[in-house]
Write a protein that holds these residues in place. Structure first.
Motif, short mmCIF file in Angstrom:
data_model
loop_
_atom_site.label_atom_id
_atom_site.label_comp_id
_atom_site.label_asym_id
_atom_site.label_seq_id
_atom_site.Cartn_x
_atom_site.Cartn_y
_atom_site.Cartn_z
N PHE A 1 31.59 5.98 28.40
CA PHE A 1 31.31 5.65 29.80
C PHE A 1 32.32 4.63 30.32
CE2 PHE A 1 29.22 3.13 33.09
CZ PHE A 1 28.73 4.12 33.94
N LEU A 2 32.65 3.62 29.50
CA LEU A 2 33.64 2.63 29.92
C LEU A 2 35.01 3.29 30.14
CD1 LEU A 2 32.80 -0.45 27.63
CD2 LEU A 2 31.99 0.05 29.93
N GLN A 3 35.39 4.21 29.24
CA GLN A 3 36.68 4.89 29.39
C GLN A 3 36.71 5.73 30.67
OE1 GLN A 3 37.13 7.18 25.80
NE2 GLN A 3 37.46 5.37 24.50
N GLU A 4 35.62 6.40 30.97
CA GLU A 4 35.59 7.26 32.16
C GLU A 4 35.70 6.47 33.45
OE1 GLU A 4 31.94 9.32 31.72
OE2 GLU A 4 32.64 10.58 30.05
N HIS A 5 35.25 5.21 33.44
CA HIS A 5 35.26 4.40 34.65
C HIS A 5 36.38 3.35 34.64
CE1 HIS A 5 31.26 6.20 34.86
NE2 HIS A 5 31.28 5.93 36.16
N GLY A 6 37.29 3.48 33.71
CA GLY A 6 38.44 2.59 33.69
C GLY A 6 38.13 1.15 33.35
N ILE A 7 37.06 0.91 32.63
CA ILE A 7 36.68 -0.44 32.23
C ILE A 7 37.20 -0.69 30.82
CG2 ILE A 7 34.74 -2.00 31.81
CD1 ILE A 7 33.10 -0.34 33.78
N VAL A 8 37.90 -1.80 30.65
CA VAL A 8 38.46 -2.15 29.34
C VAL A 8 37.35 -2.68 28.44
CG1 VAL A 8 40.10 -3.61 28.11
CG2 VAL A 8 40.69 -2.68 30.35
N ALA A 9 37.26 -2.11 27.24
CA ALA A 9 36.27 -2.58 26.26
C ALA A 9 36.94 -3.54 25.29
CB ALA A 9 35.67 -1.39 25.51
N GLN A 10 36.43 -4.76 25.22
CA GLN A 10 36.94 -5.75 24.26
C GLN A 10 35.87 -5.96 23.20
OE1 GLN A 10 38.01 -9.34 26.34
NE2 GLN A 10 39.88 -8.45 27.20
N HIS A 11 36.24 -5.65 21.94
CA HIS A 11 35.30 -5.77 20.83
C HIS A 11 35.71 -6.93 19.93
CE1 HIS A 11 33.47 -1.97 21.95
NE2 HIS A 11 34.66 -1.39 21.93
N THR A 12 34.74 -7.64 19.41
CA THR A 12 35.02 -8.74 18.49
C THR A 12 35.40 -8.20 17.12
OG1 THR A 12 32.72 -8.89 17.77
CG2 THR A 12 33.36 -10.21 19.68
N MET A 13 36.07 -9.02 16.33
CA MET A 13 36.41 -8.65 14.97
C MET A 13 35.15 -8.73 14.09
SD MET A 13 39.53 -7.80 14.98
CE MET A 13 39.87 -7.75 13.22
N PRO A 14 35.06 -7.91 13.06
CA PRO A 14 33.88 -7.97 12.18
C PRO A 14 33.70 -9.35 11.58
CG PRO A 14 35.18 -5.99 11.74
CD PRO A 14 35.99 -6.83 12.67
N GLY A 15 32.47 -9.82 11.57
CA GLY A 15 32.15 -11.13 11.00
C GLY A 15 32.59 -12.30 11.84
N SER A 16 32.91 -12.06 13.13
CA SER A 16 33.34 -13.15 14.01
C SER A 16 32.50 -13.15 15.29
CB SER A 16 34.82 -13.03 14.36
OG SER A 16 35.62 -13.00 13.20
N PRO A 17 31.22 -13.49 15.21
CA PRO A 17 30.38 -13.50 16.41
C PRO A 17 30.81 -14.54 17.43
CG PRO A 17 29.22 -14.50 14.56
CD PRO A 17 30.47 -13.89 14.01
N ASP A 18 31.56 -15.58 16.98
CA ASP A 18 32.00 -16.62 17.92
C ASP A 18 32.98 -16.07 18.96
OD1 ASP A 18 34.93 -17.56 16.55
OD2 ASP A 18 33.46 -16.67 15.21
#
Length: 385
Positions: free
Chosen positions: A311-328
């Motif tokens: 859905f984010l790709q279809e609407h041109g929204i950039v998805a930023q994901h955290t690295m594994p084990g880095s909730p900060d």
């Protein structure tokens, strides 16, 4: 023949060469009565008592040993009854009558054994509510309770609406600075801060690790949206999860209750339609962790996007994901979840119910509301009663 003669009379002198005929007849009479009495008693008493009593040649010694054995048994029985009486527990409401009758029966047996049960004056120290077989007793802290209530008559107390401690608890245990700011901005009426003291429930519910600083904030609304899903300990019949969407610039938050994680996309569509329509801007970035509801699945060939990522790709929204084990790296959403859960734990610790909290768990900050919507909330109307 006088069979109980040996029980009633003491043993006469034993027969000697100088004994007279009358003395010999008296001793033989006693000895015959003693032998028959011993035989009669041993045939009548139980095998358990007969086996536990030492062997004796005189009926009086045998009777004394039997009395001592019964006295020891009485002490053991009394000890057992006292143990039963002190460890009795009431299970359920329906067994109250049987419980009382059993206690009276044990008390009667103890009284027959000459064991006295002392009685004391009863005094009410609190009232309890039966919940799942256990009585929950509510004990108030006198200082905190008195500061939040005003005596009205002999037996009735009313809530002191001017108590800062009361509003501290109503607003999810927020800091005194935020309460004063709400008073200065007219959201709350004038409060008495003299009764504000160290809140033990805050200390219990808001322990945290060291925070990392230095992150840059956005300069406009909807540039970055932070999101995360949390699973608090709620009732089974209630929604199990909640998802938050937080604007990085204003820190204004939307919260949606979910029954399952696969409903995250539905909540985001509702959020996206509302904020973009109201603010006249488009969401540019969504920052989240790598949970399956956001990221999808990771395969050998790379990311297999899930419905949310597509859905984010279809609407041109950039998805930023955290690295594994880095909730900060998703600290804004994580801290907001912590703030919400701190409210839950603190309010639950101060004997408020979590059920009532669900209706007021997302009380907006005055500044965040003013930045995002130019709306000033009226907390006096939404206060818990």
């Amino acid at each position: 023949m006088d069979i109980d003669y040996a029980i009633r009379k003491d043993e006469p002198p034993t027969i000697t060469e100088t004994s007279i005929p009358d003395a010999i007849d008296l001793y033989e009479k006693w000895e015959r009565s003693n032998r028959l009495s011993m035989m009669f008693i041993k045939t009548k008493i139980s095998a358990g008592i007969r086996g536990s009593v030492e062997q004796h040649n005189k009926v009086k010694d045998l009777l004394k040993a039997i009395d001592e054995q019964f006295a020891t048994s009485d002490k053991a029985l009394a000890s057992t009854l006292i143990m039963q009486f002190s460890s009795m527990k009431l299970i359920g409401i329906k067994g109250v009558r049987d419980h009382i009758m059993h206690m009276r029966d044990i008390a009667a047996q103890l009284e027959a054994l000459e064991v006295k049960i002392l009685s004391y004056e009863s005094k009410v120290i609190g009232y309890g509510t039966l919940i799942d077989g256990l009585y929950s007793i509510e004990l108030q802290n006198d200082a905190a309770y008195n500061s939040m209530h005003i005596t009205a008559g002999l037996k009735r107390c009313v809530v002191n609406e001017e108590s800062s401690m009361l509003w501290h608890r109503r607003l999810g245990h927020i800091s005194i600075k935020r309460i004063k700011r709400l008073v200065n901005e007219g959201v709350l009426s004038t409060l008495n801060f003299a009764d504000f003291e160290t809140c033990i429930d805050c200390i219990k519910g808001k322990q945290t690790n060291k925070s990392k600083k230095g992150a840059k904030r956005s300069t406009n609304l909807l540039e970055i949206i932070h999101t995360d899903i949390c699973c608090p300990d709620m009732d089974i019949v209630s929604p199990k999860y909640f998802v938050t969407f937080i604007d990085d610039y204003s820190r204004y938050m939307y919260l949606y209750l979910l029954r399952s994680k696969d409903k995250t996309l539905d909540a985001f569509k509702i959020f996206k339609a509302e904020v973009e329509n109201q603010c006249g801007k488009q969401i540019k970035i969504v920052r989240s962790d790598r949970g399956g509801e956001y990221y999808g699945r990771y395969t050998e060939s790379g990311q297999a996007p899930g419905p949310f990522a597509k859905f984010l790709q279809e609407h041109g929204i950039v998805a930023q994901h955290t690295m594994p084990g880095s909730p900060d790296q998703n600290g804004v959403a994580e801290r907001r979840n912590r703030t919400l859960m701190d409210m839950v734990f603190s309010v639950a610790s101060s004997n408020f119910t979590i059920k009532k909290l669900r209706d007021t768990s997302s009380v907006p900050r005055a500044t965040a509301a003013a930045i995002a919507t130019a709306f000033r909330p009226d907390l006096a109307r939404s206060s818990a009663h």
